[in-house]
Scaffold this motif. Sequence first.
Motif, short mmCIF file in Angstrom:
data_model
loop_
_atom_site.label_atom_id
_atom_site.label_comp_id
_atom_site.label_asym_id
_atom_site.label_seq_id
_atom_site.Cartn_x
_atom_site.Cartn_y
_atom_site.Cartn_z
N LEU A 280 -31.86 66.58 -29.90
CA LEU A 280 -30.66 66.29 -30.27
C LEU A 280 -29.63 66.71 -28.93
CD1 LEU A 280 -28.63 65.53 -32.25
CD2 LEU A 280 -28.44 67.83 -33.39
N VAL A 281 -29.04 65.83 -28.40
CA VAL A 281 -28.05 66.19 -27.39
C VAL A 281 -26.72 65.35 -27.65
CG1 VAL A 281 -27.42 66.13 -24.99
CG2 VAL A 281 -29.82 66.24 -25.61
N PRO A 282 -25.76 66.21 -28.64
CA PRO A 282 -24.53 65.54 -29.11
C PRO A 282 -23.66 65.34 -28.07
CG PRO A 282 -25.22 67.58 -30.38
CD PRO A 282 -25.92 67.51 -29.07
N ASN A 283 -22.45 64.50 -28.49
CA ASN A 283 -21.34 64.30 -27.52
C ASN A 283 -20.73 65.65 -27.35
OD1 ASN A 283 -21.60 61.44 -26.68
ND2 ASN A 283 -20.68 60.77 -28.86
N GLY A 284 -19.84 65.90 -26.45
CA GLY A 284 -19.29 67.06 -26.14
C GLY A 284 -17.79 66.65 -25.73
N CYS A 285 -16.93 67.60 -25.07
CA CYS A 285 -15.76 67.53 -24.72
C CYS A 285 -15.40 68.03 -23.38
CB CYS A 285 -14.72 68.03 -25.69
SG CYS A 285 -15.10 69.89 -26.02
N ALA A 286 -14.18 67.69 -22.74
CA ALA A 286 -13.89 68.21 -21.53
C ALA A 286 -12.70 69.31 -21.73
CB ALA A 286 -13.41 67.33 -20.53
N PRO A 287 -12.81 70.55 -22.09
CA PRO A 287 -11.58 71.57 -22.27
C PRO A 287 -11.04 71.62 -21.09
CG PRO A 287 -13.87 72.35 -23.08
CD PRO A 287 -14.20 71.22 -22.56
N GLU A 288 -11.36 71.59 -19.97
CA GLU A 288 -10.70 71.69 -18.62
C GLU A 288 -9.47 70.75 -18.71
OE1 GLU A 288 -14.20 68.78 -17.71
OE2 GLU A 288 -13.82 70.84 -18.80
N VAL A 289 -9.81 69.47 -19.09
CA VAL A 289 -8.72 68.41 -18.89
C VAL A 289 -7.52 68.86 -19.66
CG1 VAL A 289 -8.27 66.11 -19.56
CG2 VAL A 289 -10.49 66.60 -18.73
N TYR A 290 -7.50 69.34 -20.86
CA TYR A 290 -6.48 70.07 -21.74
C TYR A 290 -5.90 71.44 -21.29
CZ TYR A 290 -8.26 65.84 -24.16
OH TYR A 290 -8.69 64.71 -24.14
N ALA A 291 -6.42 71.92 -20.21
CA ALA A 291 -5.90 73.30 -20.10
C ALA A 291 -4.57 73.59 -19.80
CB ALA A 291 -6.89 74.12 -18.98
N ALA A 292 -3.92 72.71 -19.25
CA ALA A 292 -2.54 72.67 -18.72
C ALA A 292 -1.62 71.78 -19.95
CB ALA A 292 -2.21 72.25 -17.76
N ILE A 293 -2.22 71.56 -21.15
CA ILE A 293 -1.56 70.54 -21.99
C ILE A 293 -0.22 71.11 -22.33
CG2 ILE A 293 -2.51 71.65 -24.10
CD1 ILE A 293 -2.65 68.79 -25.22
N GLY A 294 -0.10 72.35 -22.35
CA GLY A 294 1.50 72.85 -22.57
C GLY A 294 2.62 72.54 -21.62
N SER A 295 2.14 72.12 -20.48
CA SER A 295 3.14 71.80 -19.60
C SER A 295 3.04 70.17 -19.23
CB SER A 295 2.86 72.50 -18.45
OG SER A 295 1.44 72.21 -17.68
N ALA A 296 2.13 69.27 -19.98
CA ALA A 296 2.08 67.82 -19.91
C ALA A 296 3.32 67.37 -19.97
CB ALA A 296 0.83 67.52 -20.60
N PRO A 297 3.73 66.23 -19.26
CA PRO A 297 4.78 65.63 -19.11
C PRO A 297 4.91 64.59 -20.73
CG PRO A 297 3.65 64.60 -17.79
CD PRO A 297 2.97 65.73 -17.90
N TRP A 298 5.97 64.65 -21.39
CA TRP A 298 6.18 63.74 -22.64
C TRP A 298 6.04 62.33 -22.19
CZ3 TRP A 298 6.61 65.77 -27.65
CH2 TRP A 298 6.71 64.72 -28.60
N TRP B 199 -19.08 69.13 -21.93
CA TRP B 199 -20.06 68.32 -21.42
C TRP B 199 -21.02 68.88 -20.55
CZ3 TRP B 199 -20.94 64.16 -23.78
CH2 TRP B 199 -19.83 63.30 -24.39
N ALA B 200 -20.55 70.14 -19.97
CA ALA B 200 -21.67 70.72 -18.93
C ALA B 200 -22.67 71.13 -19.89
CB ALA B 200 -20.83 71.77 -18.34
N GLN B 201 -22.34 71.47 -20.98
CA GLN B 201 -23.75 72.07 -21.68
C GLN B 201 -24.72 70.99 -22.27
OE1 GLN B 201 -23.27 75.05 -24.62
NE2 GLN B 201 -20.90 75.25 -23.87
N ARG B 202 -24.05 69.82 -22.48
CA ARG B 202 -24.78 68.71 -22.79
C ARG B 202 -25.46 68.04 -21.71
NH1 ARG B 202 -23.37 70.61 -27.51
NH2 ARG B 202 -21.91 69.52 -28.84
N ALA B 203 -25.05 68.08 -20.33
CA ALA B 203 -25.50 67.69 -19.30
C ALA B 203 -26.77 68.35 -18.79
CB ALA B 203 -24.66 67.45 -18.11
#
Length: 387
Positions: free
Chosen positions: A175-193, A362-366
């Motif tokens: 079993l190797v489930p799907n994952g996510c990319a937390p680093e992509v959302y690290a600066a979501i608080g400052s992302a432009p609207w 995703w790094a763990q899944r890889a």
Amino acid sequence: AYGGVAGTDRQLADRLSTLVPVLYVDPPVSVTTPLLHPHLADSVKGAALRRLGPGLWRLCPRVLPGAYRPGMHRVTNALVRRAARRAARRVAAELEERVEAVVVAASADLLGAVPGARTLFYATDDLVAGADLLGLPRKRLAAARARMLARADEVAVVSPLLRDLFREQGRDPVLVPNGCAPEVYAAIGSAPWPEDVPRFDRPAAGFAGHINGRIDLGLLEAVAATGHPLVLVGPHDPAYHPARFRALTALPNVCWTGRKSFAEMPSYLSTIRVGLTPYLLDDFNRASFPIKTLDYLAAGRAAVSTDLPATRWLRGFTGGADLIRAEPTADGFVRAVETELATEPTDELLTRRRDFAERHDWAQRARALARLLDIDRHSARQEEPAP
């Protein structure tokens, strides 16, 4: 295709390429592809083999029109195998290395593309159950899967249901489930609207993904009927309830942005408080593992899903049941959305959501796939830990 939705294949290829050189093979394209799928026009332009980074190459196999028609599909598979074999040899020669492994995560059987390489069949969906949605013959998909199950050195699956299904067929998949990319959302608080999303006077719910036959449109309609803002990010299949979808997106509290790139997701998810995974509860979806649920948590958003086996699996981990809502009925789904919309996202809650997502990156899944392929020789063969 690598240039399309940043799904399982692309995410894992990117991360495996930090461990070993990777050749990513796109689905085949022909001269008619840009007419039928304009977003894939890039696949037809330029060289078929392209270097994307220090350890990553992309092959866009060129085939004849009507690639999946009866009879023609055999020609297509042969052309793709030949293109993959030649590209792999070219990359290996350039690096003065040999091809160590072939991973197949689609219906096309490329396990024999490079003789002597270790092979892994990685099932990321129950394609047989989804034959009608995919527009492909069920018998053809079932036969291809049976051949790969019999021939692959190793088998991995994305969901607990697929694991049980393949065990019944005589294999013991990892079993190797799907994952996510937390680093992509690290600066979501400052992302432009985003310019195409209005400013709301109250918290919004949102869906990010392809709006097609996998999605319960009735759930999106029910959420919109509450009057809360609803943001829809992603393409709509024109054949999927076109009149109902037009009526939904015409509502004053609904904003549909159309297709957006993965790089733009932080901006769009910053506009919502609650992320939705409104999958229909059919056989195809029960065997799936939606990426979006973990993406919502990685972005610090609440997650409300239909009661999928993969969702129950995630909820089984410590803290999962508090962070992910799984509802089997439309009324329960809407109530859960309204409850989460009314919940203030404190710093502590945001941290718990992001910490949970990081345990499934995703790094763990890889690394799990790398162990199966004997790329990561420091770790023993190990399945995804059970909750």
